[in-house]
Enzyme design. Sequence first.
Site, short mmCIF file in Angstrom:
data_model
loop_
_atom_site.label_atom_id
_atom_site.label_comp_id
_atom_site.label_asym_id
_atom_site.label_seq_id
_atom_site.Cartn_x
_atom_site.Cartn_y
_atom_site.Cartn_z
N HIS A 94 0.86 -1.20 0.00
CA HIS A 94 0.00 0.00 0.00
C HIS A 94 0.90 1.24 0.00
CE1 HIS A 94 -2.89 3.00 1.33
NE2 HIS A 94 -3.84 2.17 0.93
N GLU A 166 -3.65 2.06 -7.50
CA GLU A 166 -4.00 3.15 -6.59
C GLU A 166 -3.06 4.32 -6.84
OE1 GLU A 166 -6.41 1.74 -3.07
OE2 GLU A 166 -4.34 1.75 -2.42
#
Length: 259
Positions: A94, A166
């Site tokens: 992430h 992302e």
Amino acid sequence: MNKTLIVGNWKMHLDVQAASLLVHRLDKHIKPHREIEVVLAPSMLALQPVSLEIDRRKFRLASQDAYYKDEGAFTGEVSFTMLRELVHYSIIGHSERRIYFNESLDLIRDKVQAAVRNEIAPILCVGETKQERAAGETKRVIHDQLTTALSNLTADEVDNVVIAYEPVWAISTFEGEVAKPDEIKRVISLIRNNVAELYGDQASNNIRVLYGGSVSPDTASAYLSIDGCDGALVGGASLNYKQFSAIVDAAYRVNHQEN
Ligand code: PEP
């Protein structure tokens, strides 16, 4: 056809009691759908109690991270081996971990391999920063992140990997710019081309690619309708049961329009 995957990343929010309350509310508002997989990613601390509370026909669990060694003197860490009975998925790489915890490409590769070794499907996050985008480096960044992260896997193992695109500039906790579906579509096809170069066309078709970055009930349908987009990784909106259920409803509507 792949199931649509809707993943809620609760980040470092909600103690055990609050996590339990959110599960209870989500359970009331979300119906089981055959073609949608809803995945919750609570904190490490809440994973075990949440695992005892969820209706497994509706929800699966993911960890937000884990350490790449299976066991040993690594104070403070939790391994994929310890999580294997609890979770189906682990979010790996992430942008908050890459940026705040300096996670390197090689560490992320080792985590992906450790997840696969422990039969946990990695949700590998990739994405460029605002500066990299402005410098026209998106293609190179995505290529470097993907190639390194997948480099120790076989073609069969890659089938179980989920890629979440992302863009850092679109994540609500960074810039939070609302990304245009056309731009997302371009990068998703870039991702699939990269996977095809590495593992062939079949792997590229089979692999699931999600979009993440300020997904809300207002934007979900547009993102979930993008060609080649198999779902969404949702941060902020996943903490609100009304918003998260509305995103699952949007996925259901998009699937039923398409069929
Ligand atoms: C995330 O945490 O992966 C994310 C996409 O967050 P948000 O939806 O809040 O932008």
